[in-house]
Design a protein around this motif. Structure first.
Motif, PDB file in Angstrom:
ATOM      1  N   ALA A  13      -3.272  28.562 -57.688  1.00 13.91           N
ATOM      2  CA  ALA A  13      -3.651  27.361 -56.944  1.00 13.91           C
ATOM      3  C   ALA A  13      -4.578  26.447 -57.743  1.00 13.91           C
ATOM      4  CB  ALA A  13      -4.321  27.757 -55.631  1.00 13.91           C
ATOM      5  N   GLU A  14      -5.281  27.001 -58.712  1.00 16.66           N
ATOM      6  CA  GLU A  14      -6.318  26.242 -59.412  1.00 16.66           C
ATOM      7  C   GLU A  14      -5.820  24.948 -60.071  1.00 16.66           C
ATOM      8  OE1 GLU A  14     -10.015  25.138 -59.976  1.00 16.66           O
ATOM      9  OE2 GLU A  14      -9.360  26.827 -58.765  1.00 16.66           O
ATOM     10  N   PRO A  15      -4.657  24.918 -60.732  1.00 15.83           N
ATOM     11  CA  PRO A  15      -4.215  23.643 -61.306  1.00 15.83           C
ATOM     12  C   PRO A  15      -4.053  22.545 -60.249  1.00 15.83           C
ATOM     13  CG  PRO A  15      -2.940  25.438 -62.229  1.00 15.83           C
ATOM     14  CD  PRO A  15      -3.765  26.020 -61.106  1.00 15.83           C
ATOM     15  N   PHE A  16      -3.646  22.913 -59.052  1.00 17.54           N
ATOM     16  CA  PHE A  16      -3.485  21.931 -57.976  1.00 17.54           C
ATOM     17  C   PHE A  16      -4.846  21.477 -57.448  1.00 17.54           C
ATOM     18  CE2 PHE A  16       0.500  24.181 -58.205  1.00 17.54           C
ATOM     19  CZ  PHE A  16       1.408  23.136 -58.201  1.00 17.54           C
ATOM     20  N   ARG A  17      -5.804  22.403 -57.403  1.00 18.01           N
ATOM     21  CA  ARG A  17      -7.168  22.014 -57.017  1.00 18.01           C
ATOM     22  C   ARG A  17      -7.755  21.036 -58.040  1.00 18.01           C
ATOM     23  NH1 ARG A  17      -7.793  27.599 -55.603  1.00 18.01           N
ATOM     24  NH2 ARG A  17      -7.824  27.776 -53.342  1.00 18.01           N
ATOM     25  N   GLU A  18      -7.548  21.336 -59.317  1.00 16.80           N
ATOM     26  CA  GLU A  18      -8.057  20.470 -60.383  1.00 16.80           C
ATOM     27  C   GLU A  18      -7.409  19.087 -60.320  1.00 16.80           C
ATOM     28  OE1 GLU A  18      -7.338  22.688 -63.950  1.00 16.80           O
ATOM     29  OE2 GLU A  18      -8.918  24.144 -63.493  1.00 16.80           O
ATOM     30  N   LEU A  19      -6.109  19.051 -60.090  1.00 11.59           N
ATOM     31  CA  LEU A  19      -5.397  17.780 -59.987  1.00 11.59           C
ATOM     32  C   LEU A  19      -5.910  16.976 -58.791  1.00 11.59           C
ATOM     33  CD1 LEU A  19      -3.190  15.894 -60.995  1.00 11.59           C
ATOM     34  CD2 LEU A  19      -1.565  17.223 -59.632  1.00 11.59           C
ATOM     35  N   THR A  20      -6.101  17.639 -57.664  1.00  9.02           N
ATOM     36  CA  THR A  20      -6.617  16.973 -56.467  1.00  9.02           C
ATOM     37  C   THR A  20      -8.020  16.429 -56.722  1.00  9.02           C
ATOM     38  OG1 THR A  20      -5.284  18.386 -55.041  1.00  9.02           O
ATOM     39  CG2 THR A  20      -7.147  17.269 -54.011  1.00  9.02           C
ATOM     40  N   ALA A  21      -8.861  17.215 -57.381  1.00 11.36           N
ATOM     41  CA  ALA A  21     -10.221  16.771 -57.695  1.00 11.36           C
ATOM     42  C   ALA A  21     -10.201  15.572 -58.631  1.00 11.36           C
ATOM     43  CB  ALA A  21     -11.027  17.914 -58.305  1.00 11.36           C
ATOM     44  N   ALA A  22      -9.302  15.569 -59.605  1.00 11.20           N
ATOM     45  CA  ALA A  22      -9.214  14.450 -60.546  1.00 11.20           C
ATOM     46  C   ALA A  22      -8.762  13.172 -59.833  1.00 11.20           C
ATOM     47  CB  ALA A  22      -8.253  14.785 -61.679  1.00 11.20           C
ATOM     48  N   ALA A  36     -11.837  15.066 -44.130  1.00  8.52           N
ATOM     49  CA  ALA A  36     -11.971  15.925 -42.943  1.00  8.52           C
ATOM     50  C   ALA A  36     -12.265  17.383 -43.283  1.00  8.52           C
ATOM     51  CB  ALA A  36     -10.704  15.847 -42.088  1.00  8.52           C
ATOM     52  N   PHE A  37     -11.948  17.809 -44.501  1.00 12.87           N
ATOM     53  CA  PHE A  37     -12.116  19.220 -44.865  1.00 12.87           C
ATOM     54  C   PHE A  37     -12.975  19.348 -46.111  1.00 12.87           C
ATOM     55  CE2 PHE A  37      -7.932  18.604 -42.919  1.00 12.87           C
ATOM     56  CZ  PHE A  37      -8.082  19.397 -41.801  1.00 12.87           C
ATOM     57  N   ALA A  38     -13.914  20.284 -46.083  1.00 11.19           N
ATOM     58  CA  ALA A  38     -14.793  20.513 -47.229  1.00 11.19           C
ATOM     59  C   ALA A  38     -14.015  21.084 -48.408  1.00 11.19           C
ATOM     60  CB  ALA A  38     -15.933  21.449 -46.836  1.00 11.19           C
ATOM     61  N   GLU A  39     -13.041  21.926 -48.121  1.00  9.25           N
ATOM     62  CA  GLU A  39     -12.241  22.570 -49.169  1.00  9.25           C
ATOM     63  C   GLU A  39     -10.793  22.141 -49.029  1.00  9.25           C
ATOM     64  OE1 GLU A  39     -10.873  27.020 -50.668  1.00  9.25           O
ATOM     65  OE2 GLU A  39     -12.024  26.816 -48.839  1.00  9.25           O
ATOM     66  N   VAL A  40     -10.196  21.723 -50.125  1.00  9.08           N
ATOM     67  CA  VAL A  40      -8.779  21.392 -50.142  1.00  9.08           C
ATOM     68  C   VAL A  40      -8.016  22.657 -50.499  1.00  9.08           C
ATOM     69  CG1 VAL A  40      -6.985  20.065 -51.301  1.00  9.08           C
ATOM     70  CG2 VAL A  40      -9.162  18.986 -50.730  1.00  9.08           C
ATOM     71  N   ILE A  41      -7.066  23.020 -49.674  1.00  8.92           N
ATOM     72  CA  ILE A  41      -6.239  24.203 -49.913  1.00  8.92           C
ATOM     73  C   ILE A  41      -4.861  23.713 -50.332  1.00  8.92           C
ATOM     74  CG2 ILE A  41      -5.207  26.261 -48.889  1.00  8.92           C
ATOM     75  CD1 ILE A  41      -7.631  26.317 -46.972  1.00  8.92           C
ATOM     76  N   PRO A  42      -4.516  23.901 -51.613  1.00  7.96           N
ATOM     77  CA  PRO A  42      -3.191  23.460 -52.061  1.00  7.96           C
ATOM     78  C   PRO A  42      -2.100  24.156 -51.250  1.00  7.96           C
ATOM     79  CG  PRO A  42      -4.581  23.995 -53.940  1.00  7.96           C
ATOM     80  CD  PRO A  42      -5.292  24.481 -52.707  1.00  7.96           C
ATOM     81  N   HIS A  43      -1.113  23.367 -50.810  1.00  9.94           N
ATOM     82  CA  HIS A  43      -0.041  23.954 -50.006  1.00  9.94           C
ATOM     83  C   HIS A  43       1.140  23.004 -49.917  1.00  9.94           C
ATOM     84  CE1 HIS A  43      -2.095  21.365 -47.114  1.00  9.94           C
ATOM     85  NE2 HIS A  43      -0.972  21.359 -46.416  1.00  9.94           N
ATOM     86  N   LEU A  44       2.275  23.569 -49.531  1.00 14.14           N
ATOM     87  CA  LEU A  44       3.481  22.822 -49.226  1.00 14.14           C
ATOM     88  C   LEU A  44       3.765  23.064 -47.751  1.00 14.14           C
ATOM     89  CD1 LEU A  44       6.087  21.243 -49.941  1.00 14.14           C
ATOM     90  CD2 LEU A  44       7.118  23.468 -50.440  1.00 14.14           C
TER      91      LEU A  44
END
Length: 102
Positions: A13-22, A36-44
């Protein structure tokens, strides 16, 4: 599962978290999920029914249909920016990822 959503999670999941943060750092005025959410959880998202009571049946049906079909192996080649300002989703832009050029 989220309370009203059935989803698939990418591994790792980390590459998707990094992409979202960027993306969020580049466009701080539009945080993921409106902040709305403190943590983004990568998902489909697989299903998000209007009647959340249907989710248990959808999850059971999906589990049966997906038996032997998961995990899905795929390569992410582009980031697609969607917007829902007019009440329906539309593609705003597509950004090819550098690693996809290999």
């Amino acid at each position: 599962r989220f309370p009203e959503v059935l989803y698939l999670a990418p591994t790792p999941a980390e590459p998707f978290r990094e992409l979202t943060a960027a993306v969020a750092a580049r466009f701080p005025e539009t945080p993921p999920y409106g902040g709305a959410f403190a943590e983004v959880i990568p998902h489909l998202t697989v299903a998000q029914p209007a009647d959340s009571a249907q989710l248990d049946q959808i999850a059971a049906d999906f589990a049966e249909a997906a038996r032997g079909q998961l995990p899905i192996r795929a390569r992410v080649e582009a980031l697609t920016l969607l917007e829902n300002a007019a009440g329906h989703w539309r593609v705003r832009a597509v950004f090819p990822l550098a690693a996809a050029a290999r």
